[in-house]
Design an enzyme around this catalytic site. Structure first.
Site, PDB file in Angstrom:
ATOM      1  N   HIS A  82     -33.254  41.556 -40.143  1.00 61.02           N
ATOM      2  CA  HIS A  82     -34.117  40.788 -41.035  1.00 61.02           C
ATOM      3  C   HIS A  82     -35.511  41.404 -41.043  1.00 61.02           C
ATOM      4  O   HIS A  82     -36.048  41.757 -40.003  1.00 61.02           O
ATOM      5  CB  HIS A  82     -34.222  39.324 -40.574  1.00 61.02           C
ATOM      6  CG  HIS A  82     -35.126  38.521 -41.453  1.00 61.02           C
ATOM      7  ND1 HIS A  82     -34.699  37.972 -42.635  1.00 61.02           N
ATOM      8  CD2 HIS A  82     -36.442  38.223 -41.349  1.00 61.02           C
ATOM      9  CE1 HIS A  82     -35.712  37.348 -43.215  1.00 61.02           C
ATOM     10  NE2 HIS A  82     -36.781  37.478 -42.451  1.00 61.02           N
ATOM     11  N   ASP A 161     -34.953  24.039 -44.657  1.00 62.24           N
ATOM     12  CA  ASP A 161     -35.902  25.151 -44.804  1.00 62.24           C
ATOM     13  C   ASP A 161     -36.151  25.445 -46.273  1.00 62.24           C
ATOM     14  O   ASP A 161     -37.282  25.738 -46.676  1.00 62.24           O
ATOM     15  CB  ASP A 161     -35.369  26.411 -44.105  1.00 62.24           C
ATOM     16  CG  ASP A 161     -36.225  27.608 -44.457  1.00 62.24           C
ATOM     17  OD1 ASP A 161     -37.399  27.617 -44.062  1.00 62.24           O
ATOM     18  OD2 ASP A 161     -35.747  28.516 -45.169  1.00 62.24           O
ATOM     19  N   ARG A 168     -44.291  24.758 -48.580  1.00 65.85           N
ATOM     20  CA  ARG A 168     -45.304  25.547 -47.850  1.00 65.85           C
ATOM     21  C   ARG A 168     -45.934  26.601 -48.757  1.00 65.85           C
ATOM     22  O   ARG A 168     -47.130  26.870 -48.674  1.00 65.85           O
ATOM     23  CB  ARG A 168     -44.647  26.231 -46.638  1.00 65.85           C
ATOM     24  CG  ARG A 168     -44.360  25.267 -45.513  1.00 65.85           C
ATOM     25  CD  ARG A 168     -43.507  25.918 -44.443  1.00 65.85           C
ATOM     26  NE  ARG A 168     -44.094  27.126 -43.940  1.00 65.85           N
ATOM     27  CZ  ARG A 168     -43.392  28.227 -43.613  1.00 65.85           C
ATOM     28  NH1 ARG A 168     -42.075  28.248 -43.720  1.00 65.85           N
ATOM     29  NH2 ARG A 168     -43.998  29.295 -43.170  1.00 65.85           N
ATOM     30  N   SER A 183     -38.393  28.972 -39.773  1.00 64.89           N
ATOM     31  CA  SER A 183     -37.821  29.132 -41.118  1.00 64.89           C
ATOM     32  C   SER A 183     -36.866  30.329 -41.143  1.00 64.89           C
ATOM     33  O   SER A 183     -35.714  30.226 -41.592  1.00 64.89           O
ATOM     34  CB  SER A 183     -38.982  29.325 -42.102  1.00 64.89           C
ATOM     35  OG  SER A 183     -38.564  29.902 -43.297  1.00 64.89           O
ATOM     36  N   LYS A 187     -32.216  30.163 -40.898  1.00 64.95           N
ATOM     37  CA  LYS A 187     -31.299  30.781 -41.869  1.00 64.95           C
ATOM     38  C   LYS A 187     -30.405  31.812 -41.184  1.00 64.95           C
ATOM     39  O   LYS A 187     -29.212  31.899 -41.453  1.00 64.95           O
ATOM     40  CB  LYS A 187     -32.086  31.474 -42.980  1.00 64.95           C
ATOM     41  CG  LYS A 187     -32.817  30.500 -43.874  1.00 64.95           C
ATOM     42  CD  LYS A 187     -33.570  31.206 -44.967  1.00 64.95           C
ATOM     43  CE  LYS A 187     -34.848  31.837 -44.507  1.00 64.95           C
ATOM     44  NZ  LYS A 187     -36.080  31.293 -44.998  1.00 64.95           N
TER      45      LYS A 187
HETATM   46  N1  URA Z   1     -39.834  34.247 -44.764  1.00 64.07           N
HETATM   47  C1  URA Z   1     -39.163  33.099 -44.500  1.00 64.07           C
HETATM   48  O1  URA Z   1     -37.959  33.033 -44.646  1.00 64.07           O
HETATM   49  N2  URA Z   1     -39.861  32.043 -44.059  1.00 64.07           N
HETATM   50  C2  URA Z   1     -41.191  32.074 -43.881  1.00 64.07           C
HETATM   51  O2  URA Z   1     -41.751  31.088 -43.478  1.00 64.07           O
HETATM   52  C3  URA Z   1     -41.888  33.263 -44.170  1.00 64.07           C
HETATM   53  C4  URA Z   1     -41.177  34.349 -44.612  1.00 64.07           C
END
Ligand code: URA
Length: 437
Positions: A82, A161, A168, A183, A187
């Site tokens: 990621h 999220d 956000r 967050s 995922k």
């Molecule tokens: N990417 C995400 O998935 N969440 C965040 O809060 C910031 C970047």
């Protein structure tokens, strides 16, 4: 529980219990807490910070707000990577086929462009027919048959999220490290992985602008991964110039195809170095190499033998895309305007403002300025010089691809100003700043 009391508790620096966090997050997901109360709560978390305990609990609550995909019947260590987002960051598209070519399952949940950063899904969707909206059954099926899959966050994956992130984004509460870490990890942990390599970018084109904050984020991400029992490590990497040569969507796919077919040049050296580091680490985590260095050699060999490109074609076909399009120069009409950005100075490129290049690329149509904007596949910027390149007056620094009515001219000056040119050759950039293991 009363949401107002919980907002006050956080506002006054208190620590919330798991039950309290669960109440806030799940009530918001079920829409029984309104946006204004959740916004106040997120702002209190941003200003007051969160303890490690709160961050771990929040991740777990968001993870369990949806389904956790079970890929345990697929043999092998399932490894994902990621990135916190960058400009010209096409690493996932290269890494997935390389790692899968060694029989290591790579289930990837990727993102769309956000702000000035590009998104893997937007890039892949420029391949005619390519679907990133596979359901969970199709997702698992592609991993099982082909070895790698790249899809977007479904409605089932961490729905809390999904709602909280959208809020956000418009309430000035993105830049809170525990909120970012929970967050991202909610995922990733929902996707059925066993191990994860994180690319935390730092620099002018990154979410984290300085090494201290990047280190704090990487440490938080790794600690959440480990607590969840997943092998997790993070590299903090440089994001002070676009990665590779191209920034956009179809132009980036074409660059990936060239790299996977073994074509290389000085402008993609950074892209290939990072690709092999991440793919090599994943091959090692996947148990097919005895060390990261051996994994790096295997990654290079996968491109050299043609296996990586063959695997990419398989992934494209399995997700509904047309692999023949990958080598086509004609699937999109040429952009209306292709304009050279020429140097007005002689010297060495000392720096390139990646954020500015990303912003211009969005303005050209390669990203979204509002939620319902559509992406123009063919627009973007192709770099002809990178940090350290020596240029003369009149040399091409970059080419701007645009379908805008008014032409590419308004972008040219911005791209030119993103290049800082000076008389001395700069020190080579260290691509990896830190490793958090
Ligand atoms: N990417 C995400 O998935 N969440 C965040 O809060 C910031 C970047």
């Amino acid at each position: 529980m009363n949401p107002v009391e919980l907002i006050q508790k956080k506002r006054d620096g208190g620590e919330l219990s798991r039950d309290e966090l669960s109440f806030m997050v799940l009530s918001y997901t079920r829409q029984s807490i309104p946006d204004y109360q959740m916004s106040a709560f997120l702002m209190a978390c941003t200003i007051r910070g969160m303890t490690d305990g709160e961050m771990h609990d929040l991740t777990d609550v968001m993870l369990r707000s949806g389904s956790i995909i079970d890929l345990s019947d697929i043999p092998g260590v399932k490894v994902d990577k990621h990135s916190t987002g960058g400009v010209g960051d096409k690493l996932s598209i290269l890494i997935a086929p390389i790692v899968a070519s060694y029989g290591i399952p790579v289930p990837m949940i990727s993102g769309r462009g956000l702000g000035h950063t590009g998104g893997t899904l937007d890039k892949l969707e420029t391949i005619p027919g390519f679907r990133t909206d596979l359901n969970v059954r199709e997702y698992a099926d592609v991993v099982r048959r082909v070895g790698a899959v790249l899809i977007g966050q479904t409605n089932d994956i961490a729905p809390a999220d999904k709602r909280m992130y959208a809020l956000r984004d418009v309430t000035g509460t993105v830049e809170c490290i525990p909120l970012i870490a929970s967050s991202i990890m909610s995922k990733k942990l929902a996707a059925g992985i066993d191990a994860l390599v994180l690319d935390v970018k730092v620099g002018n084109g990154a979410l984290m602008q300085d090494l201290e904050r990047a280190t704090a984020l990487a440490t938080a991400l790794v600690s959440i991964g480990k607590q969840a029992g997943k092998r997790t490590l993070a590299y903090i990497t440089d994001m002070n110039q676009p990665i590779g040569a191209s920034v956009g969507n179809w132009v980036e796919i074409r660059e990936c195809v060239d790299c996977l077919r073994g074509e290389r040049g000085p402008l993609v050296e950074d892209l290939l170095e990072l690709t092999h580091l991440f793919a090599g680490t994943m091959i090692w985590l996947g148990g097919k190499a005895g060390s990261v260095d051996e994994g790096i050699e295997m990654s290079r060999a996968s491109i050299g033998s043609g296996q990586a490109f063959a695997k990419f074609e398989e992934i494209v076909a399995a997700q509904g895309g047309n692999p023949h399009a990958l080598l086509s120069d004609t699937i999109y009409p040429p952009p209306l305007h292709i304009v050279n950005v020429q140097s007005l100075q002689k010297g060495f490129i000392r720096s390139i403002n990646a954020r500015e290049i990303g912003l211009v690329s969005v303005q050209l149509g390669a990203g979204r300025m509002s939620l319902d904007d559509t992406i123009d596949p063919a627009s973007g910027i192709v770099m002809h010089a990178k940090v350290g390149t020596s240029v003369n007056i009149g040399d091409t620094l970059a080419r701007v691809y645009s379908n805008e009515e008014q032409g590419a001219r308004p972008s040219v000056e911005r791209v030119r100003r993103a290049f800082v040119i000076g008389p001395d050759r700069p020190e080579p950039i260290d691509l990896v700043k830190r490793i958090i293991d």
